[in-house]
Scaffold this motif. Sequence first.
Motif, PDB file in Angstrom:
ATOM      1  N   ASP A  19      24.611 -41.344  -3.256  1.00  0.00           N
ATOM      2  CA  ASP A  19      24.758 -41.019  -4.468  1.00  0.00           C
ATOM      3  C   ASP A  19      23.521 -39.977  -4.847  1.00  0.00           C
ATOM      4  OD1 ASP A  19      26.594 -43.310  -4.856  1.00  0.00           O
ATOM      5  OD2 ASP A  19      24.833 -44.363  -5.354  1.00  0.00           O
ATOM      6  N   LEU A  20      22.583 -39.766  -4.322  1.00  0.00           N
ATOM      7  CA  LEU A  20      21.507 -38.769  -4.671  1.00  0.00           C
ATOM      8  C   LEU A  20      22.093 -37.372  -4.137  1.00  0.00           C
ATOM      9  CD1 LEU A  20      18.758 -37.596  -5.143  1.00  0.00           C
ATOM     10  CD2 LEU A  20      18.162 -38.003  -3.145  1.00  0.00           C
ATOM     11  N   ASP A  21      22.839 -37.315  -2.866  1.00  0.00           N
ATOM     12  CA  ASP A  21      23.515 -35.927  -2.681  1.00  0.00           C
ATOM     13  C   ASP A  21      24.544 -35.635  -3.615  1.00  0.00           C
ATOM     14  OD1 ASP A  21      24.199 -33.773  -0.692  1.00  0.00           O
ATOM     15  OD2 ASP A  21      26.230 -35.189  -0.229  1.00  0.00           O
ATOM     16  N   ALA A  22      25.351 -36.524  -4.148  1.00  0.00           N
ATOM     17  CA  ALA A  22      26.338 -36.280  -5.027  1.00  0.00           C
ATOM     18  C   ALA A  22      25.817 -36.114  -6.457  1.00  0.00           C
ATOM     19  CB  ALA A  22      27.323 -37.673  -5.267  1.00  0.00           C
ATOM     20  N   GLU A  23      24.638 -36.477  -6.705  1.00  0.00           N
ATOM     21  CA  GLU A  23      24.205 -36.348  -7.928  1.00  0.00           C
ATOM     22  C   GLU A  23      23.397 -34.652  -7.975  1.00  0.00           C
ATOM     23  OE1 GLU A  23      22.857 -37.212 -12.163  1.00  0.00           O
ATOM     24  OE2 GLU A  23      24.466 -37.634 -10.738  1.00  0.00           O
ATOM     25  N   VAL A  24      23.035 -34.425  -6.838  1.00  0.00           N
ATOM     26  CA  VAL A  24      22.231 -33.168  -6.799  1.00  0.00           C
ATOM     27  C   VAL A  24      23.402 -31.969  -6.727  1.00  0.00           C
ATOM     28  CG1 VAL A  24      20.939 -31.576  -5.021  1.00  0.00           C
ATOM     29  CG2 VAL A  24      20.252 -33.866  -5.596  1.00  0.00           C
ATOM     30  N   TYR A  25      24.511 -32.273  -6.165  1.00  0.00           N
ATOM     31  CA  TYR A  25      25.593 -31.523  -6.131  1.00  0.00           C
ATOM     32  C   TYR A  25      26.113 -31.276  -7.554  1.00  0.00           C
ATOM     33  CZ  TYR A  25      30.281 -29.875  -5.239  1.00  0.00           C
ATOM     34  OH  TYR A  25      31.556 -28.854  -5.307  1.00  0.00           O
ATOM     35  N   ARG A  26      26.419 -32.562  -8.231  1.00  0.00           N
ATOM     36  CA  ARG A  26      26.739 -32.450  -9.910  1.00  0.00           C
ATOM     37  C   ARG A  26      25.910 -31.502 -10.809  1.00  0.00           C
ATOM     38  NH1 ARG A  26      26.001 -34.199 -14.363  1.00  0.00           N
ATOM     39  NH2 ARG A  26      23.859 -35.295 -13.843  1.00  0.00           N
ATOM     40  N   VAL A  27      24.535 -31.825 -10.325  1.00  0.00           N
ATOM     41  CA  VAL A  27      23.608 -30.997 -11.351  1.00  0.00           C
ATOM     42  C   VAL A  27      23.808 -29.666 -11.052  1.00  0.00           C
ATOM     43  CG1 VAL A  27      21.063 -30.844 -11.960  1.00  0.00           C
ATOM     44  CG2 VAL A  27      22.282 -32.995 -11.708  1.00  0.00           C
ATOM     45  N   LEU A  28      23.609 -29.284  -9.822  1.00  0.00           N
ATOM     46  CA  LEU A  28      23.708 -27.651  -9.306  1.00  0.00           C
ATOM     47  C   LEU A  28      25.150 -27.086  -9.725  1.00  0.00           C
ATOM     48  CD1 LEU A  28      21.767 -27.930  -5.886  1.00  0.00           C
ATOM     49  CD2 LEU A  28      20.905 -26.795  -8.097  1.00  0.00           C
ATOM     50  N   GLY A  29      26.189 -27.850  -9.647  1.00  0.00           N
ATOM     51  CA  GLY A  29      27.330 -27.373  -9.564  1.00  0.00           C
ATOM     52  C   GLY A  29      27.489 -26.268  -8.497  1.00  0.00           C
ATOM     53  N   SER A  30      26.827 -26.596  -7.199  1.00  0.00           N
ATOM     54  CA  SER A  30      26.730 -25.472  -6.220  1.00  0.00           C
ATOM     55  C   SER A  30      27.911 -24.943  -5.611  1.00  0.00           C
ATOM     56  CB  SER A  30      25.569 -26.139  -5.043  1.00  0.00           C
ATOM     57  OG  SER A  30      25.505 -25.248  -4.059  1.00  0.00           O
ATOM     58  N   SER A  31      28.021 -23.978  -5.269  1.00  0.00           N
ATOM     59  CA  SER A  31      29.149 -23.456  -4.370  1.00  0.00           C
ATOM     60  C   SER A  31      28.822 -23.756  -2.895  1.00  0.00           C
ATOM     61  CB  SER A  31      29.415 -21.610  -4.686  1.00  0.00           C
ATOM     62  OG  SER A  31      28.392 -21.236  -4.289  1.00  0.00           O
ATOM     63  N   LEU A  66      18.091 -31.275   4.112  1.00  0.00           N
ATOM     64  CA  LEU A  66      19.114 -30.486   3.430  1.00  0.00           C
ATOM     65  C   LEU A  66      19.414 -31.141   1.934  1.00  0.00           C
ATOM     66  CD1 LEU A  66      21.797 -30.290   6.101  1.00  0.00           C
ATOM     67  CD2 LEU A  66      20.609 -28.517   5.313  1.00  0.00           C
ATOM     68  N   ILE A  67      19.244 -32.191   1.464  1.00  0.00           N
ATOM     69  CA  ILE A  67      19.371 -32.750   0.220  1.00  0.00           C
ATOM     70  C   ILE A  67      18.268 -32.114  -0.573  1.00  0.00           C
ATOM     71  CG2 ILE A  67      19.662 -34.661  -1.286  1.00  0.00           C
ATOM     72  CD1 ILE A  67      20.833 -36.129   0.991  1.00  0.00           C
ATOM     73  N   SER A  68      17.031 -32.310  -0.165  1.00  0.00           N
ATOM     74  CA  SER A  68      15.845 -32.073  -0.958  1.00  0.00           C
ATOM     75  C   SER A  68      15.624 -30.615  -0.861  1.00  0.00           C
ATOM     76  CB  SER A  68      14.561 -32.705  -0.192  1.00  0.00           C
ATOM     77  OG  SER A  68      14.155 -32.049   1.142  1.00  0.00           O
ATOM     78  N   ASN A  69      16.081 -29.979   0.060  1.00  0.00           N
ATOM     79  CA  ASN A  69      16.091 -28.462  -0.401  1.00  0.00           C
ATOM     80  C   ASN A  69      17.105 -27.843  -1.270  1.00  0.00           C
ATOM     81  OD1 ASN A  69      14.586 -28.355   1.985  1.00  0.00           O
ATOM     82  ND2 ASN A  69      16.028 -27.371   3.399  1.00  0.00           N
ATOM     83  N   MET A  70      18.165 -28.440  -1.491  1.00  0.00           N
ATOM     84  CA  MET A  70      19.177 -28.376  -2.643  1.00  0.00           C
ATOM     85  C   MET A  70      18.342 -28.611  -3.845  1.00  0.00           C
ATOM     86  SD  MET A  70      21.867 -26.570  -1.454  1.00  0.00           S
ATOM     87  CE  MET A  70      22.709 -26.722  -2.672  1.00  0.00           C
ATOM     88  N   ALA A  71      17.712 -29.926  -3.916  1.00  0.00           N
ATOM     89  CA  ALA A  71      17.278 -30.472  -5.004  1.00  0.00           C
ATOM     90  C   ALA A  71      16.208 -29.510  -5.788  1.00  0.00           C
ATOM     91  CB  ALA A  71      16.800 -31.939  -4.913  1.00  0.00           C
ATOM     92  N   ARG A  72      15.274 -28.915  -4.719  1.00  0.00           N
ATOM     93  CA  ARG A  72      14.218 -28.182  -5.221  1.00  0.00           C
ATOM     94  C   ARG A  72      14.845 -26.750  -5.667  1.00  0.00           C
ATOM     95  NH1 ARG A  72      12.130 -29.845  -0.076  1.00  0.00           N
ATOM     96  NH2 ARG A  72      10.650 -31.501  -0.322  1.00  0.00           N
ATOM     97  N   THR A  73      16.043 -26.625  -5.828  1.00  0.00           N
ATOM     98  CA  THR A  73      16.745 -25.249  -6.703  1.00  0.00           C
ATOM     99  C   THR A  73      17.090 -25.361  -7.954  1.00  0.00           C
ATOM    100  OG1 THR A  73      18.955 -25.562  -5.661  1.00  0.00           O
ATOM    101  CG2 THR A  73      17.386 -24.499  -4.300  1.00  0.00           C
TER     102      THR A  73
END
Length: 333
Positions: A19-31, A66-73
Amino acid sequence: MSENINREIYTELANRIYDLDAEVYRVLGSSLGRTFTGNRDTTIRTLSMLMYTKPDGHLLRSELALISNMARTIKDPAEKSRLMTEYDEILKAIEQLPNMFGSTDILDAERAALNLAVRREKISENDHLVICISRTQGSAGNDIGFELADKLRINYYDVEIFNQVMKRLEAEKDNVQDKENFTDFNKYGKKTHESLKTKLKELNRYHGLSKQDAVFFNMSDLICELARTEDCLIMGRCADAILKNNHIPHISIFISAPFQVRTQHVMDVRNMDMKQAVRFLKKMDKQHKKYYEFYTGEKWGKPENYDLCINSANYGIKETIDVIKRLLNQQTQ
């Protein structure tokens, strides 16, 4: 009953990680895409089994990094704080599990009693904080590096670096694996037989270089790119020598411990007997030494090549991290 309870805990944590991975992805809208791309049920089972069957945790550790690296952006401070808080809580819960990464310490109490103060230095405010950690096998170097990066809130790179290199080369991950460049390093060994078709294919793919050389040079470019653009901690990969040769500021650290302490640590973490652990350590040390010295021309583990050499058995994981933080003059909680 206890085993069933543990499995329920593993499943609950796996759901939280997913769920955290999904939420990080949702907030970032990362490509860049999510860390977990499979369906939920399959991913949950995989993560649960990872916690249950791989207590040394190196695979799970990389996924979390990997998840935390994305979250920090994440740009929004409130969202970033919310998701990093959830990440911290998940990490604390994982640390409470039996035999997870970092739970088997390497402290030698007798040696710890002889500790002296460690010098303190400042890093230029104009440079990115780049930490390169080399380590002997069994010295808890990866546990130390991962937790240090997390405390400093900087990105941690290990296996994921190699994955990015593979994408650059457009090579199949199964064809050239991370371990091939370290545990099976073959520069000095007998060449394996390859067909003319295979040789021509690789000649074209790697511009006339061997696969190992192509991986190394592409990895070198990637390491330099990371060091120039972000704060990060890089485990191994000759990063210290690569950055030194490219005149990129960094802190280089070598972590080791007495052979007998490392042997016991490997026995505890990997469930090996003494004979297996000794053989494993000697093989890994030999391969790391060969790889490092072939590509850098420097002597692996030579104190003069590093800003700090530390015996992790003198301090244990937590205190080793504190010593390194004092070197960096960081006040991160």
